[in-house]
Write an enzyme that holds these catalytic residues in place. Structure first.
Site, short mmCIF file in Angstrom:
data_model
loop_
_atom_site.label_atom_id
_atom_site.label_comp_id
_atom_site.label_asym_id
_atom_site.label_seq_id
_atom_site.Cartn_x
_atom_site.Cartn_y
_atom_site.Cartn_z
N PRO B 313 0.85 -1.21 0.00
CA PRO B 313 0.00 0.00 0.00
C PRO B 313 0.88 1.25 0.00
O PRO B 313 1.59 1.52 0.96
CB PRO B 313 -0.80 -0.12 1.29
CG PRO B 313 -0.25 -1.26 2.04
CD PRO B 313 0.80 -1.96 1.25
N VAL B 315 1.98 5.14 -0.03
CA VAL B 315 1.63 6.51 0.37
C VAL B 315 2.70 7.40 -0.22
O VAL B 315 3.87 7.04 -0.22
CB VAL B 315 1.63 6.65 1.91
CG1 VAL B 315 1.37 8.10 2.30
CG2 VAL B 315 0.61 5.74 2.53
N ASP B 489 5.97 2.17 1.74
CA ASP B 489 5.08 1.04 1.97
C ASP B 489 4.46 1.21 3.35
O ASP B 489 5.16 1.12 4.37
CB ASP B 489 5.91 -0.25 1.89
CG ASP B 489 5.05 -1.50 2.07
OD1 ASP B 489 5.55 -2.59 1.79
OD2 ASP B 489 3.88 -1.37 2.50
N HIS B 490 3.17 1.46 3.37
CA HIS B 490 2.53 1.78 4.65
C HIS B 490 2.44 0.57 5.59
O HIS B 490 2.16 0.72 6.77
CB HIS B 490 1.13 2.37 4.40
CG HIS B 490 0.71 3.36 5.44
ND1 HIS B 490 0.94 3.18 6.78
CD2 HIS B 490 0.10 4.58 5.33
CE1 HIS B 490 0.45 4.20 7.46
NE2 HIS B 490 -0.04 5.07 6.61
N ARG B 491 2.73 -0.60 5.06
CA ARG B 491 2.78 -1.75 5.97
C ARG B 491 3.97 -1.62 6.90
O ARG B 491 3.95 -2.11 8.02
CB ARG B 491 2.92 -3.06 5.17
CG ARG B 491 1.71 -3.39 4.31
CD ARG B 491 1.97 -4.60 3.45
NE ARG B 491 3.13 -4.40 2.58
CZ ARG B 491 3.57 -5.32 1.72
NH1 ARG B 491 2.98 -6.49 1.62
NH2 ARG B 491 4.62 -5.06 0.96
#
Lengths: 379, 518
Positions: B313, B315, B489-491
């Site tokens: 994901p 951002v 990577d928003h993880r």
């Protein structure tokens, strides 16, 4: 307020602007219901003879037929463009027939119905849209000024003319036509301020057909348009624009007041443009079909026909005769349009000035010589 | 049989050139009346029904529904009955009588049309009359040996007297006064293109199609300023419009201006690390309509980007930075003897800033291990540099970049660039990357939303450095400003961490002295 809502326009529905609520509007002057029932109004009453009623019906039918034929001619490539009045016949016939012979109309480019009441030949109007002349009917003889395409500019002309009448001591008035979108124009507001300040004998007749091309009324005004007149300092009236009797009554009263020295009135004829803005426009891109269906029930001609039939003022023979006359008119418009001669290329020099200047004469001569330099003779 | 009339597609909306027949509402053999709808036509402005101008019997529908037809083209033939001349075969002989719709109107116009566009043969301009005694128009206004020499102006109003055409010659491009500046350079380039006959491409054939390349006025000005010949470009914008990016890319490309403009930041940058834009041969540009098989680097790139975009994901955050001080530092650094053999580019400092910031925020230099459900924090920074090469996009990386001194880093970046440009990047150099920089500024663009190199958690886009008005010490000054965009990577990386990391990179670039504090 969050960022997103700050950038999103939020417009509340204008009270009374949405079509479904029309019959419930207490301030709407109506003398003939959409079902063809005669209504009374405390301030506006009208007494029309059977013959006048039949004439109004005839006007409405013929003007619509003219309009439909012109739209077809545009679709057949015979006109460059056409601005249809479909749905606004009652507003225009009512206003036009309310005028006295000495009153002067200042139209937009859609007032074909008013032109009709002033005796302008439909072919003369059509020639403008065919591009073979510049709209040269005689504005003095017809008391119907030339079509004004610049939105709202005619309101200044009408106000100025009215102030002239006032100074001449003439007992006549002007009728300025405008649309709902034009109320946002500077010219219109300036005209109203002048008219109010000098109590000019002018009536502003606004056909609110709900859309300025594609822009709905909610984007023009937060209040019903007729209420704006109060801000300028003269009365505003909202009339059912699809009711020819109510328009006739309200406009007559307003013109009479203007001639009487009581100053201007703003009339909002609440109506609906059943067709496109012009033939270059596709209203299905911004209007819902359900809205159109709703307004079909308020047709300006059907209610007069119903009233004439119900009261026995007119019967099938009359309606057939009007239909036949409409067919003749359509045929005359069709043949007259396709047979319209192209003007000579030099026609554009004819009416630049009342008297041609030497400079312009030289230009014309030069242009003629240029045209003559082509094989096959002039033009 | 009666008289055959053809109805030509009219201009139903002020200046339209064509329309699509959506559907026919009549069939061959149908009897139609005047104003009966014949078909539905969709134009650029509206979908409308066309009413019949004739009453009669439909004898032919000339186009099927779904066809786009030019305005002025006959679309239907209707037999209007009557004792007209015997019908000619559809096509040549079916021309309607003069004055009727579709026929020639008085004045050589097609009666069917009032607007623009559909002028067909009979409406063409008649040829000019031969002018007696005047030779073929020449560019020099030689005195006319007319048999009846008259004073100038005397023939105004003299009716049919012939005289030389008013505009016999095209303006002579070569006699234009030459002025200074890019404007004139651009004009000359245009004039040159015209004078060359310029025209293997149909776009330059006068009178057919467009002879002028499509571009907005500011883009035309930019092209003039940069000395880019618009006629040589293929527009990438909607409808083939030449965009600002096309012009800046062309200015950076191999057909760079013949005229050397004043040293300018943009061109300076482009020569810094343009792995290989310049090396892309123009013949590699596919022609419109060509279908290019997906293979090689393109295929690998596509797979990697899809994998990345749809698993991590993303951002993206943006930061605009005044890099004037960094640019000064760069100049001073380049002058130092130990940097003599290496290239000192703005990218070098961006890389250094990223490495310093990554030391403070090691989580940005990590990977998501889906199988193990773990986050792998890398022990070293393998700094990837996205590079456009003749083979496509590749992302070679500098192993252990965080342990290199500035001069070593400069040398490593230089080597990486050279290798990539030569197309010799080894596979090992393209694997094991932990964080990436993409230098979109070399293409003259400000910023973008980069997609992560698969397996990595952050990628920094470095935009063009431009001179801009900027508030500096309370006053508006012209400063060198760039934009940074960081995708993460928003993880793995939260907004706070990503923001702090990006802010640190920005601070280091706006005030490189900060590095002492890190």
């Amino acid at each position: 307020m969050s960022v997103s809502s700050a950038t999103t326009e939020m417009v509340d529905p204008v009270p009374g602007a949405a079509a479904p609520h029309l019959p419930q509007q207490p301030d709407l002057v109506q003398l003939l219901s959409p079902e063809g029932e005669r209504l009374e109004h405390p301030e506006y009453s009208i007494d029309v003879s059977a013959e006048e009623l039949r004439d109004l019906y005839r006007d409405l039918v013929l003007v619509r037929r003219w309009d439909v034929e012109a739209t077809a001619l545009q679709r057949q490539g015979e006109l460059g463009i056409w601005a249809s009045l479909l749905g606004q016949e009652a507003a225009q016939i009512g206003a036009g027939r309310a005028m006295a012979a000495e009153d002067t109309a200042f139209p937009t480019y859609r007032e074909h119905g008013v032109a009709w009441t002033r005796g302008v030949d439909p072919l003369h109007v059509i020639s403008l849209f065919r591009g073979v002349d510049n709209g040269g009917w005689d504005p003095v003889a017809t008391r119907f000024n030339l079509y004004t395409v610049v939105i709202g500019a005619q309101c200044l002309h009408a106000t100025g003319y009215a102030m002239g009448l006032q100074r001449d001591g003439a007992e006549s008035a002007t009728l300025a036509f405008l649309g709902d979108g034009a109320t946002s124009q500077g010219e219109v507001n300036e005209a109203m301020i002048w008219a109010a300040s000098f109590s000019a004998p002018v009536v502003f007749f606004c056909q609110n057909n709900q859309y300025a091309i594609s822009v709905p009324l909610e984007r023009q005004s937060r209040v019903p348009l007729y209420q704006r007149a109060a801000g300028f300092g003269f009365p505003g009236v909202r009339v059912d624009g699809n009711d020819v009797l109510a328009v006739l009554a309200v406009t007559r009263a307003a013109l009479a007041a203007a001639r009487d020295g009581q100053g201007p009135t703003f009339i909002e004829a609440f109506t609906y443009r059943m067709g496109a803005h012009t033939t270059s426009d596709d209203p299905t891109r911004y209007r819902l079909a359900s809205e159109l269906e709703e307004w079909k029930l308020r047709d300006p001609i059907a209610r007069v026909k119903a009233y004439l039939s119900r009261t026995g003022v007119a019967g099938p023979e009359f309606f057939d005769a009007v239909e036949a006359e409409a067919d003749e008119l359509a045929a005359r418009i069709r043949s007259g349009t396709t047979e319209m001669p192209d003007p000579p290329g030099t026609a554009m020099f004819d009416r630049v000035y009342a008297e041609q200047t030497p400079h312009l004469a030289a230009q014309q001569a030069q242009f003629e010589a240029y045209q003559a330099s082509f094989e096959g003779g002039g033009h | 049989m009666g008289q055959l009339r053809q109805f030509k597609l009219p201009d139903v909306g002020e200046g339209l050139t064509d329309g699509e027949i959506l559907q026919w509402l009549v069939s061959v053999g149908d009897t139609v009346t005047v104003n009966q709808p014949l078909c539905e036509v969709e134009t650029a402005k509206a979908a409308v029904e066309l009413p019949s101008p004739y009453a009669g019997t439909v004898t032919e529908l000339l186009f099927e529904a779904g066809t786009t037809v030019d305005v002025g083209t006959p679309i239907i033939t209707i037999d209007t009955g009557g004792d007209a001349p015997a019908p000619a075969p559809a096509g040549d002989g079916a021309e309607p009588a003069a004055g009727l719709i579709g026929g020639a109107a008085p004045g050589g116009r097609t009666a069917v049309l009032v607007g623009y566009g559909p002028r067909t043969t009979e409406a063409r301009r008649r040829p000019r009359r031969a002018v007696h005694g005047v030779p073929a128009p020449s560019s020099s206004p030689s005195p006319s040996p007319s048999p009846s020499p008259a004073p100038v102006g005397a023939d105004y109003g003299s009716g049919g007297q012939e005289r030389p055409p008013l505009l016999a010659t095209a303006p002579d491009m070569t006699t234009k006064p030459v002025r200074h500046g890019g404007l004139e350079v651009g004009r000359q380039a245009e004039a040159h293109a015209i004078a060359e006959g310029a025209a293997p491409s149909s776009a330059a054939v006068p009178g057919r199609g467009r002879q002028r390349p499509l571009a907005k006025p500011p883009v035309r000005k930019l092209a003039r300023d940069l000395g880019v010949d618009l006629t040589a470009l293929t527009g990438s914008g909607p409808g083939g419009v030449i965009t600002r990016e096309d012009v800046t890319a062309a200015a950076a490309g191999p057909q760079a201006p013949a005229v050397d403009p004043a040293p300018d930041l943009t061109t300076d940058l482009t020569t810094d690390l343009v792995p290989a834009v310049a090396a892309v041969p123009s013949s590699a540009v596919p022609s419109p309509g060509e279908r290019v098989p997906v293979k090689g680097v393109r295929k690998a790139t596509a797979a990697a980007m899809v994998a990345s975009a749809f698993t991590a994901p993303h951002v993206t955050e943006f930061l605009t930075v005044d890099v004037t001080r960094m640019m000064k530092l760069r100049s001073r650094t380049a002058a130092r003897p130990e940097f003599a053999g290496v290239k000192v580019s703005p990218l070098l400092f961006v890389a250094k800033a990223l490495l310093l910031a990554a030391r403070r925020h090691p989580m940005v230099n990590s990977s998501w291990d889906e199988a193990a459900q773990e986050i792998v924090v890398h022990g070293q920074v393998n700094l990837g540099i996205a590079a456009a090469t003749p083979r496509g996009l590749i992302v070679p990386n500098v192993k252990g970049a965080d342990r290199l001194s500035l001069v070593e880093l400069a040398a490593a970046l230089g080597e990486l660039t050279e290798t990539a440009r030569a197309g010799r990047t080894a596979p090992a150099d393209m694997t094991g990357g932990t964080i990436t920089i993409t230098n979109v500024g070399v293409f003259g663009v400000d910023t973008g939303t980069p997609i992560l190199n698969p397996g990595e958690s952050a990628i920094l886009a470095f935009g063009a450095v431009r001179e801009m008005p900027w508030v500096h010490k309370g006053r508006i000054r012209i400063r060198q400003v760039t934009q940074l965009a960081l995708s993460f990577d928003h993880r793995v990386v939260d907004g706070e961490l990503g923001s702090r990391f990006l802010a640190d990179v920005g601070t280091l670039l706006s005030d490189p002295r900060t590095a002492l504090a890190y």
